[in-house]
Design an enzyme around this catalytic site. Structure first.
Site, mmCIF file in Angstrom:
data_model
loop_
_atom_site.group_PDB
_atom_site.id
_atom_site.type_symbol
_atom_site.label_atom_id
_atom_site.label_comp_id
_atom_site.label_asym_id
_atom_site.label_seq_id
_atom_site.Cartn_x
_atom_site.Cartn_y
_atom_site.Cartn_z
ATOM 1 N N GLU A 269 -52.053 -21.794 6.596
ATOM 2 C CA GLU A 269 -51.235 -21.370 7.897
ATOM 3 C C GLU A 269 -51.080 -22.699 8.751
ATOM 4 O OE1 GLU A 269 -51.105 -20.653 11.462
ATOM 5 O OE2 GLU A 269 -52.186 -18.762 11.572
ATOM 6 N N LEU A 270 -49.964 -23.269 8.775
ATOM 7 C CA LEU A 270 -49.692 -24.633 9.463
ATOM 8 C C LEU A 270 -48.923 -24.565 10.806
ATOM 9 C CD1 LEU A 270 -48.972 -26.336 5.925
ATOM 10 C CD2 LEU A 270 -51.268 -25.918 7.164
ATOM 11 N N CYS B 75 -49.948 -21.091 17.638
ATOM 12 C CA CYS B 75 -49.117 -21.325 16.504
ATOM 13 C C CYS B 75 -47.988 -20.463 16.631
ATOM 14 C CB CYS B 75 -49.851 -21.431 15.253
ATOM 15 S SG CYS B 75 -50.842 -20.135 14.727
#
Ligand code: ADP
Length: 480
Positions: free
Chosen positions: A251-252, A285
């Site tokens: 999960e970037l 994010c």
């Protein structure tokens, strides 16, 4: 120093024992004050190997599903029982307002609860009848030792997403939390000691990221690495596991578009934007990063946003009246300042905010909220995730341009679209190449639904059944 009933042991937890002192330590500082909270051991490759081998031993015998359920529910209870103290530790080491930290503890507990609801799916599945004179069974076996690498913005929730899936699947694990926020993990391990998990089933290691990460990638017993963090490190992990062919769940970074169509409910969209953009001071994010507003409503929407942003209070997250804590460190502050300066230099117009005061040190990096209009795709703020309290507004004249602008990024994590026309909003949601689409809501992920990225925001899912299956290997057995 941080005094807490959950931090009587501050160290790493390897093979069922606390490793406390080592000659090298990592200091953990309160980002609001710079005060030293505690030091954790700075361990490396050797201790990572010990942790992996202890984990491999702990899962040599498959752990019955009922036992996994008991542990998962045990963790839910521990999180509920120690909600306030865990929240205090999160705020002290991460900086977010206490009310957000309490929400994070509840959110984290949700992942352990939801994982129990999917254990049924791990039951062996027998195919009906005989095929090729054989009886066929499909099994979901634990994949092997799991390496869990977590970031600093949600010290408990990001860990919960991974650990819940690993435990549900029956995988022992080695966790490496972020250096900036390891104390929440230490507190969770203190709590988990009261469960009857076998030695080595859950290991916690703090220290230098590279030797720990490289060891997790190379050791043959580790079969899955679940990582949340920057795209750069995600790419490095892909390279490092390639020679060993192991499973990755990444999960970037994101670069979330927030589209407001001309028929949107402006007040509702403004509420949602402010909630999304300023949660954790803009350091999530899934934070709206590029606000795309139809030309016809730009003024009305901007006014609605500014009136809300003007009420936000910045300060120490321990103060109950504060809405935005500090940024995590000076590097984080510098990035937001760079985005702001670049946007203003290239023609952006600041409609709310004043020049932020540079911090004197590495901590107490407070950044006052900013709203800038006239944002163009060439600006840094359009191209990278800002990770701070800067609302960047750009306009579009037609729906297709909004879609093209939104998708015009290598990232694909979260996106949002606002319109009163449900079928139009649905059409847009299908055109958006993002793993998460909020339609008329700024809600981010929930434990009950799978969450993850498309494109360079990564692959693999967390939460729901999908988050458990990340840690399973499918095995088909045919009995002749
Ligand atoms: P951020 O920029 O948000 O800190 P990072 O990707 O640098 O994001 O960090 C996320 C997590 O990855 C942290 O726990 C960090 O220590 C870890 N990490 C950083 N570099 C590496 C690496 N080379 N291998 C494995 N983990 C790493």
């Amino acid at each position: 120093m941080l005094e807490s009933s959950l931090l009587s042991n501050i160290g790493c937890f390897i093979d069922g024992t606390w490793r406390k002192a080592s000659d090298k330590l990592i200091d953990v500082l309160n980002p609001a004050t710079g005060e030293m909270l505690a030091s954790v051991p700075d361990l490396g490759a050797r201790e990572t190997v010990e942790a992996i081998e202890a984990a491999a031993l702990a899962m040599r015998e498959t752990i019955p599903v009922d036992v996994r359920r008991r542990w998962l529910l045990g963790i839910v209870k521990l999180l509920n029982d120690h909600r306030e103290e865990l929240a205090r530790i999160i705020t002290l080491e991460q900086g977010k307002p206490l009310k957000e930290s309490v929400g994070e503890v509840d959110y984290a507990a949700g992942f352990f609860r939801v994982a129990t609801e999917h254990l049924y799916a791990l039951t062996d599945r027998e195919l009906p009848g005989t095929i090729r004179d054989a009886r066929w069974t499909v099994r979901h076996a634990p994949a092997g030792v799991a390496g869990l690498i977590t970031p600093w913005n949600f010290p408990l929730a990001m860990l919960a997403k991974k650990l819940a899936g690993a435990i549900a699947a029956g995988c022992a694990s080695v966790t490496k939390p972020a250096d900036l926020t390891p104390l929440t993990s230490v507190a969770l391990w203190h709590l988990m000691e009261s469960l009857d998990m076998p030695r080595g089933f859950v290991n916690l290691i703090t220290g230098a990221a590279k030797p720990i990460g490289d060891t997790l990638c190379a050791h043959p017993a580790v079969r899955v690495i679940s990582f949340t963090g920057s795209t750069g490190v995600g790419k490095l992990l892909m390279q490092n596991v390639a020679p060993h062919v192991k499973r990755l769940s990444l999960e970037l970074g994101g670069n979330a578009p927030f589209i407001v169509l001309e028929d949107a409910d402006i007040e509702k969209a403004a509420d949602a934007l402010v909630a999304s953009k300023f949660r954790c001071a803009g350091q999530t994010c899934v934070c709206a990063n590029r606000v795309l507003v139809h030309l016809d409503i730009e003024q009305a929407f901007t006014d609605a946003v500014v009136s809300r942003v003007a009420k936000l209070k910045v300060g120490d997250g321990m103060d109950a009246t504060v809405d935005l804590g500090p940024l995590i460190n000076r590097a984080g502050w510098d990035k937001v300042a760079r985005h702001l300066e670049d946007a203003l230099r290239r023609g952006g117009k600041r409609v709310f905010g004043t020049d932020p005061q540079p911090p004197t040190g590495q901590r107490a990096c407070f950044f006052s909220p900013q709203v800038v209009t006239g944002i163009t795709p060439d600006m840094l703020v359009s191209q990278e995730e800002t990770f701070g309290p800067l609302v960047a507004i750009t306009t579009f004249a037609d729906e297709q341009t909004a879609i093209d602008l939104a998708n015009g990024t290598p990232y694909g994590l979260a996106s949002y679209v606002f319109s009163r026309d449900a079928s139009r909003a649905q059409r847009l949601s299908r055109a958006l190449r993002f793993g998460h689409v909020g339609v008329n809501t700024g809600s981010g992920p929930i434990p009950d639904a799978p969450f993850g990225g498309m494109k360079q925001s990564g692959f693999g899912r967390e939460g729901a059944l999908e988050g458990v299956l990340e840690f399973c290997e499918v095995q088909t057995v045919c009995e002749g």
